[in-house]
Write a protein that holds these residues in place. Structure first.
Motif, PDB file in Angstrom:
ATOM      1  N   LEU A  35      35.175  44.974  45.125  1.00  0.00           N
ATOM      2  CA  LEU A  35      35.558  45.288  43.747  1.00  0.00           C
ATOM      3  C   LEU A  35      34.342  45.699  42.913  1.00  0.00           C
ATOM      4  O   LEU A  35      34.438  46.558  42.029  1.00  0.00           O
ATOM      5  N   ALA A  36      33.185  45.085  43.203  1.00  0.00           N
ATOM      6  CA  ALA A  36      31.958  45.453  42.490  1.00  0.00           C
ATOM      7  C   ALA A  36      31.605  46.916  42.758  1.00  0.00           C
ATOM      8  O   ALA A  36      31.189  47.656  41.849  1.00  0.00           O
ATOM      9  N   LEU A  37      31.803  47.349  43.994  1.00  0.00           N
ATOM     10  CA  LEU A  37      31.541  48.739  44.337  1.00  0.00           C
ATOM     11  C   LEU A  37      32.559  49.666  43.659  1.00  0.00           C
ATOM     12  O   LEU A  37      32.206  50.747  43.180  1.00  0.00           O
ATOM     13  N   LYS A  38      33.820  49.215  43.611  1.00  0.00           N
ATOM     14  CA  LYS A  38      34.869  50.015  43.000  1.00  0.00           C
ATOM     15  C   LYS A  38      34.594  50.241  41.511  1.00  0.00           C
ATOM     16  O   LYS A  38      34.722  51.353  40.999  1.00  0.00           O
ATOM     17  N   TYR A  39      34.227  49.150  40.796  1.00  0.00           N
ATOM     18  CA  TYR A  39      34.019  49.226  39.351  1.00  0.00           C
ATOM     19  C   TYR A  39      32.558  49.495  38.972  1.00  0.00           C
ATOM     20  O   TYR A  39      32.205  49.466  37.789  1.00  0.00           O
ATOM     21  N   LYS A  40      31.701  49.737  39.985  1.00  0.00           N
ATOM     22  CA  LYS A  40      30.279  50.026  39.762  1.00  0.00           C
ATOM     23  C   LYS A  40      29.589  48.918  38.966  1.00  0.00           C
ATOM     24  O   LYS A  40      28.853  49.158  38.005  1.00  0.00           O
ATOM     25  N   LEU A  41      29.848  47.681  39.429  1.00  0.00           N
ATOM     26  CA  LEU A  41      29.248  46.510  38.768  1.00  0.00           C
ATOM     27  C   LEU A  41      27.979  46.033  39.483  1.00  0.00           C
ATOM     28  O   LEU A  41      27.322  45.113  39.009  1.00  0.00           O
ATOM     29  N   THR A  59      31.328  40.698  39.051  1.00  0.00           N
ATOM     30  CA  THR A  59      32.770  40.808  39.341  1.00  0.00           C
ATOM     31  C   THR A  59      33.472  39.505  38.984  1.00  0.00           C
ATOM     32  O   THR A  59      34.548  39.512  38.370  1.00  0.00           O
ATOM     33  N   PHE A  60      32.868  38.363  39.356  1.00  0.00           N
ATOM     34  CA  PHE A  60      33.455  37.058  39.020  1.00  0.00           C
ATOM     35  C   PHE A  60      33.463  36.838  37.503  1.00  0.00           C
ATOM     36  O   PHE A  60      34.406  36.271  36.956  1.00  0.00           O
ATOM     37  N   SER A  61      32.415  37.285  36.836  1.00  0.00           N
ATOM     38  CA  SER A  61      32.355  37.122  35.372  1.00  0.00           C
ATOM     39  C   SER A  61      33.460  37.929  34.680  1.00  0.00           C
ATOM     40  O   SER A  61      34.034  37.486  33.685  1.00  0.00           O
ATOM     41  N   ARG A  62      33.748  39.085  35.239  1.00  0.00           N
ATOM     42  CA  ARG A  62      34.735  39.970  34.605  1.00  0.00           C
ATOM     43  C   ARG A  62      36.175  39.593  34.946  1.00  0.00           C
ATOM     44  O   ARG A  62      37.056  39.623  34.077  1.00  0.00           O
ATOM     45  N   PHE A  63      36.429  39.202  36.206  1.00  0.00           N
ATOM     46  CA  PHE A  63      37.815  38.976  36.650  1.00  0.00           C
ATOM     47  C   PHE A  63      38.126  37.517  36.969  1.00  0.00           C
ATOM     48  O   PHE A  63      39.268  37.204  37.323  1.00  0.00           O
ATOM     49  N   GLY A  64      37.145  36.638  36.862  1.00  0.00           N
ATOM     50  CA  GLY A  64      37.391  35.225  37.126  1.00  0.00           C
ATOM     51  C   GLY A  64      37.139  34.849  38.573  1.00  0.00           C
ATOM     52  O   GLY A  64      36.891  35.701  39.440  1.00  0.00           O
ATOM     53  N   GLY A  65      37.221  33.541  38.835  1.00  0.00           N
ATOM     54  CA  GLY A  65      36.909  33.024  40.164  1.00  0.00           C
ATOM     55  C   GLY A  65      37.853  33.505  41.245  1.00  0.00           C
ATOM     56  O   GLY A  65      37.487  33.526  42.427  1.00  0.00           O
ATOM     57  N   LYS A  66      39.076  33.895  40.866  1.00  0.00           N
ATOM     58  CA  LYS A  66      40.039  34.380  41.852  1.00  0.00           C
ATOM     59  C   LYS A  66      40.278  35.885  41.716  1.00  0.00           C
ATOM     60  O   LYS A  66      41.260  36.403  42.229  1.00  0.00           O
ATOM     61  N   LEU A  67      39.370  36.561  41.018  1.00  0.00           N
ATOM     62  CA  LEU A  67      39.360  38.018  40.947  1.00  0.00           C
ATOM     63  C   LEU A  67      40.699  38.590  40.471  1.00  0.00           C
ATOM     64  O   LEU A  67      41.241  39.533  41.033  1.00  0.00           O
ATOM     65  N   LYS A  68      41.227  38.020  39.412  1.00  0.00           N
ATOM     66  CA  LYS A  68      42.552  38.351  38.899  1.00  0.00           C
ATOM     67  C   LYS A  68      42.665  39.824  38.511  1.00  0.00           C
ATOM     68  O   LYS A  68      41.787  40.384  37.857  1.00  0.00           O
TER      69      LYS A  68
END
Length: 446
Positions: free
Chosen positions: A396-402, A408-417
């Motif tokens: 997901l980090a690669l997808k959103y260029k994070l 990625t965890f900071s943006r979508f939470g511990g379960k990557l919601k």
């Protein structure tokens, strides 16, 4: 008198008829209603009648009930006498109810619409096809088309195995044959046999091992190489003749296994082996290997001696953690670095939607946890699942260029919601062993 000849249909017959309601008679014994009632009205004497020469159609549920009745009778006869020689089986297969049940069974299974050599599909099957096929079967004139052979990779190996794809319509006939073979042989297969049987699986085999292998000091381990492709047709047909005397049915089996296949546009004969992908191949293989089961069971009985003593210890069943990490590495969820398995991104997933990426990882995690729900070391699967979580975060980090998984965890939470659907990555509350086996109760006729 009626203007048109009509009779009340009291017979139980598969012939197809249209039911209508006949008009009532008046005081002068004349017809009070000259036309047919519209729908199920209260006027008229209420008798269900049919016009001579017309036909009606059965519902799928009616076919299923009638077909299962005849097959259950066959099962019961073979339960009572496990050496019963069965005759007139072609009449069961050529029964429109059984053939329709076979069609209903295979049409819902993925892959059965895959075309063989010819372009015919299951979608084109209708009542006319069922009736004409039944006539060919009864006359002993039904012939199977050549199958189409492709090669698919084996799991965790660089080798490929042949997969032979029959015509979808041939599969319907093969399924009817399977229903009959299953009714005959399933009652006589040993309880210790778990391969390709209704309600049996790897989990039933492991459960049996855990419950029955107490105090075992030795066992025989064997691996059958090229099992399907090395089966002798002559031996197989001779084994079938021990329990089946219907020549038309045996001829149908022979035509099925000798139908041949087309590979790279070239027709090739099949004089040995069973097709992987043929509906009846698994049960024919079980009939063949049943002789081995009996032989090994007799060998076991010869070695059992002395007095039995109570043993409380049971075998410990463990999930192969290292093998699971290696398989996940092959599938690119991890990479090996300095002897350790490091979670990594899965590049081919980045163009998918957030929710689809989560669904992919969830399917992998659930498959692992369900496959090893019984294992004594299920807690050790926690490291693998959390590694998959970091692999998902890096994807997901690669997808959103994070750049980093932490962002990625900071943006979508511990379960990557997923922000659009609310779907989260599946992480169980505990990894404690459930000691449960995933066992399905499957019907003999499905």
């Amino acid at each position: 008198m009626y203007w048109k000849s009509r009779v009340i249909d009291l017979r139980h017959n598969y012939q197809l008829i249209n039911m209508v309601q006949r008009p009532k008679c008046g005081p002068s014994e004349s017809l009070g209603t000259t036309g047919n009632p519209k729908g199920r009205k209260t006027y008229g004497i209420g008798g269900l009648v049919r016009s001579l020469g017309t036909k009606r159609s059965y519902s799928a549920s009616t076919f299923s009930a009638l077909a299962c009745g005849s097959l259950e009778e066959l099962v019961n006869l073979n339960k009572i006498n496990k050496q019963l020689v069965n005759d007139k089986l072609i009449h069961i297969i050529a029964n429109p109810e059984v053939l329709s049940l076979a069609y209903e069974t295979i049409k819902s299974k993925p892959g059965n619409e895959t075309p063989g050599v010819d372009p015919q599909a299951l979608a084109g099957i209708d009542l006319n096809w069922v009736q004409s096929t039944c006539k060919l079967l009864l006359a002993g004139k039904y012939k199977f088309k050549a199958a189409r052979r492709v090669y698919i990779p084996k799991k965790d190996k660089n080798k490929k195995r042949p997969l032979t794809i029959s015509s979808p319509r041939d599969k319907a006939v093969q399924q009817a044959m399977y229903l009959v073979l299953n009714a005959i042989y399933e009652p006589s297969f040993l309880e210790s046999s778990h391969g390709s049987r209704p309600g049996k699986s790897n989990h039933t085999a492991l459960k049996s091992t855990k419950l029955k292998f107490q105090g075992v000091k030795w066992c025989i381990e064997a691996d059958m190489e090229s099992n399907f492709s090395s089966i002798s047709h002559k031996i197989l047909l001779s084994l079938l003749r021990k329990r089946i005397s219907c020549e038309k049915f045996l001829t149908l089996v022979k035509r099925s296994i000798k139908a041949g296949f087309v590979e790279d546009g070239v027709f090739k004969e099949s004089n040995k082996g069973l097709f992987q992908g043929n509906v009846i191949s698994p049960i024919l293989n079980n009939v063949y290997l049943h002789e081995l089961d009996l032989s090994v069971y007799g060998l076991r009985e010869n070695f059992v001696s002395g007095k039995y003593r109570r043993i409380t210890g049971r075998p410990i069943l463990k999930a192969p953690i290292i093998d699971l990490f290696l398989k996940s590495t092959v599938n690119r969820f991890f990479k090996k670095k300095a002897g350790k398995f490091v979670p990594t991104k899965v590049g081919w997933l980045i163009n998918r939607d957030h929710v689809d990426i989560l669904r992919h990882y969830n399917s992998v995690i659930r498959e692992i946890l369900n496959s090893y729900s019984f294992s004594n070391n299920r807690k050790s699967l926690g490291g693998l699942v959390h590694g998959l979580k970091f692999s998902c975060a890096r994807t997901l980090a690669l997808k959103y260029k994070l750049r980093f998984a932490s962002k990625t965890f900071s943006r979508f939470g511990g379960k990557l919601k997923c922000p659009d659907t609310g779907l989260e990555l599946f992480i169980p509350r505990t990894f404690r062993a459930t000691k449960e086996f995933a066992i399905k109760n499957e019907s003999l006729f499905m």
